[in-house]
Design an enzyme around this catalytic site. Structure first.
Site, PDB file in Angstrom:
ATOM      1  CE  LYS A   1      -4.013  -2.085   0.260  1.00 45.03           C
ATOM      2  NZ  LYS A   1      -3.474  -3.373  -0.216  1.00 45.03           N
ATOM      3  CG  ASP A   2      -0.293   4.382  -2.591  1.00 44.58           C
ATOM      4  OD1 ASP A   2       0.351   4.849  -3.542  1.00 44.58           O
ATOM      5  OD2 ASP A   2      -1.300   3.666  -2.727  1.00 44.58           O
ATOM      6  NE  ARG A   3       7.857   6.218   3.923  1.00 42.67           N
ATOM      7  CZ  ARG A   3       9.154   6.407   4.023  1.00 42.67           C
ATOM      8  NH1 ARG A   3       9.934   6.184   2.964  1.00 42.67           N
ATOM      9  NH2 ARG A   3       9.688   6.813   5.152  1.00 42.67           N
TER      10      ARG A   3
END
Length: 349
Positions: free
Chosen positions: A76-78
């Site tokens: 998942k996006d940081r």
């Protein structure tokens, strides 16, 4: 990398994406719930400004297990606020950690439940997104028309820029690997995925430029909506046209590998012609043992909505299936910039 063509005339807005992590929210949808018993603990975790591997390592440390005992369905996006499930292998009668006592600046455990099986990569239905574009400027009427078109027609199902590494360098690295350059074991899959994705994007781009990415042609391979099941080619008749118009089936493009293209007639000529321009990539994928597969050409965001919360802020909400990219939707709407390094909590993963 070459700029990919747009399906709806190109973005009519400029704006800022990820002005703060809270402007990019992702909720993972596994499509199932933990069964309540077994050797694995499923943890629903909310993280902010942290990457998935980091959270996995921290969970392993807290539980007193090795990092190999922690798994998750996908990265998942940081630079976002995301909720996703982590699976920890905790067999036997050992006492389970007190998850509510786990305090960390970058994530928190929301729920814990036992499950009989490990959570494997790719084992998710999809993700729900809530994204705010800040400081937008441009033609609002054109944007509203684009949003309406996306709701009906979808967007090109491009692989996003994340797949290709910084500056798209993973494709060149894949070519070097195909030419004999040795890479670390964990890099191989990454580079193969980038090369394969590049070929798919090139075929899709050719069909967009020709105006037929949503027009069935003789020789199509079809995919049942909401599945990875494919069929065809078969004669293009009124029933296939009806099912396509109703959204029951969609067009596909090649994920390159060994074997003959499944498409025929006009479609195979298009696909083979594009792939011939990238012969080194195609040969490298075949030599590395990948097989021919297919991917949908169009991406249809579910539960799609857009709200002008202010004159300068546009909030988008939608759900995407596993393997799809939110940036494929956003790029049709807005040519965004992100805050410079150091101006926000962390860069994107």
């Amino acid at each position: 990398m070459t700029e990919l063509p747009y399906a709806h005339g190109g973005p009519s807005l400029t704006g800022t994406l990820r002005a703060a992590p809270e402007d990019f929210r992702v909720d993972e949808d596994l499509g199932f719930v933990a069964d309540g018993a077994g050797e694995h603990v499923f943890l629903l975790v909310e993280k902010r400004g942290a990457n998935t591997d980091f959270v996995a390592r921290e969970l392993a440390r807290y539980a007193g297990i090795g990092p190999e005992a922690v798994s998750y369905a996908g990265l998942k996006d940081r630079h976002a606020v995301t909720r996703q499930t982590f699976s920890l292998h905790l067999p036997g009668k050992r006492a389970e950690p007190d998850w509510q006592a786990l305090q960390h600046a970058e994530f928190r455990v929301l729920q814990a439940a036992r499950h009989s099986r490990k959570l494997k990569r790719g084992a998710l239905r999809g993700n729900r997104f809530r994204i705010v574009l800040r400081d937008v400027a441009g033609d609002r009427a054109a944007t509203d028309a684009c949003l309406a078109a996306i709701a009906v027609e979808g967007v090109p199902n491009y692989f996003g820029e994340q797949r290709f590494g910084r500056g798209g360098a993973n494709v060149e690295r894949a070519l070097a690997m195909f030419a004999g350059r040795r890479v670390q074991r964990h890099e191989r899959g990454l580079l193969l995925s980038a090369a394969r994705s590049h070929l798919f994007n090139a075929v899709l781009a050719a069909r967009i430029e020709a105006g037929n990415w949503r027009t069935p042609l003789p020789g199509e391979v079809w995919m049942l909506a909401g599945t990875h099941s494919i069929f065809g080619p078969e004669p293009l008749d009124a029933e296939l046209a009806r099912r396509f118009g109703a959204g029951d089936i969609g067009l596909t493009g090649p994920l390159w590998g060994k074997g003959a293209l499944r498409s025929a007639d006009e479609v195979v000529r298009i696909e083979a012609g594009v792939v011939a321009q990238h012969a080194q990539i195609a040969a490298g994928l075949e030599a590395n043992g990948l097989n021919q597969e297919r991917r949908a050409l169009a991406l249809h965001p579910a539960e799609f909505s857009a709200d002008w919360s202010t004159d300068r802020d546009l909030e988008l909400a939608f759900a995407l299936p596993a393997g799809a990219y939110a940036t494929a939707v956003l790029r049709e709407i807005c040519a965004w910039t992100t805050p410079p390094a150091g101006a926000s909590a962390a860069p994107a993963e």
